[in-house]
Design a protein around this motif. Sequence first.
Motif, PDB file in Angstrom:
ATOM      1  N   CYS A 118     -33.506   9.088 -32.127  1.00  0.00           N
ATOM      2  CA  CYS A 118     -32.701   8.010 -32.675  1.00  0.00           C
ATOM      3  C   CYS A 118     -32.424   8.373 -34.133  1.00  0.00           C
ATOM      4  CB  CYS A 118     -33.427   6.668 -32.586  1.00  0.00           C
ATOM      5  SG  CYS A 118     -32.458   5.304 -33.273  1.00  0.00           S
ATOM      6  N   ALA A 153     -28.021   8.730 -31.950  1.00  0.00           N
ATOM      7  CA  ALA A 153     -28.677   9.816 -31.225  1.00  0.00           C
ATOM      8  C   ALA A 153     -28.282  11.136 -31.865  1.00  0.00           C
ATOM      9  CB  ALA A 153     -28.301   9.804 -29.749  1.00  0.00           C
ATOM     10  N   ASN A 173     -25.542   1.417 -26.588  1.00  0.00           N
ATOM     11  CA  ASN A 173     -26.533   0.562 -27.243  1.00  0.00           C
ATOM     12  C   ASN A 173     -26.623  -0.754 -26.480  1.00  0.00           C
ATOM     13  OD1 ASN A 173     -27.438   2.156 -29.358  1.00  0.00           O
ATOM     14  ND2 ASN A 173     -25.685   1.657 -30.610  1.00  0.00           N
ATOM     15  N   LYS A 230     -19.366   7.216 -30.458  1.00  0.00           N
ATOM     16  CA  LYS A 230     -20.261   6.977 -29.328  1.00  0.00           C
ATOM     17  C   LYS A 230     -20.189   8.046 -28.243  1.00  0.00           C
ATOM     18  CE  LYS A 230     -20.618   2.047 -29.849  1.00  0.00           C
ATOM     19  NZ  LYS A 230     -20.865   0.822 -29.176  1.00  0.00           N
ATOM     20  N   LEU A 263     -23.269   7.323 -25.927  1.00  0.00           N
ATOM     21  CA  LEU A 263     -24.351   6.454 -26.376  1.00  0.00           C
ATOM     22  C   LEU A 263     -24.004   5.015 -26.026  1.00  0.00           C
ATOM     23  CD1 LEU A 263     -27.001   6.028 -27.968  1.00  0.00           C
ATOM     24  CD2 LEU A 263     -25.593   5.839 -30.030  1.00  0.00           C
TER      25      LEU A 263
END
Length: 128
Positions: free
Chosen positions: A110, A80, A73, A94, A71
Amino acid sequence: MKKLLVLLMGLALVIAIAACGNKDTKSAGSTTSPAPSAQAGGQQVVLKATNYKFDQTEYRVKKGEPVTITLDNSQGVHGASIKEFKVNLDNGNKTVTFTPDKAGSYPINCSIMCGSGHANMKTTLIVE
């Protein structure tokens, strides 16, 4: 007591709006990313999350092959979730690696309330 309640509700609203709506100016790069690549560690997928959207409408991987999802950002604070594979990504976690064992289309949502566009922040993992 009533003033405290109003103050707390206002604070909650500000936090919810600020989560996705920050003015982060980092470049999110191209609006499309290359397909997952088969590397020594398996397939690699990067979910780029910006204000109220992921960078792609779908991500394709192969059934039975390990896949590492990361992930990124780029704007705001997002998470997620892929419920069918028990994948949950956020700022503390992450990256996750798993092996999809069934073909099909699986929603990625999300998982962190990020503001007014949160409900529409979706994409799909397609396992072929």
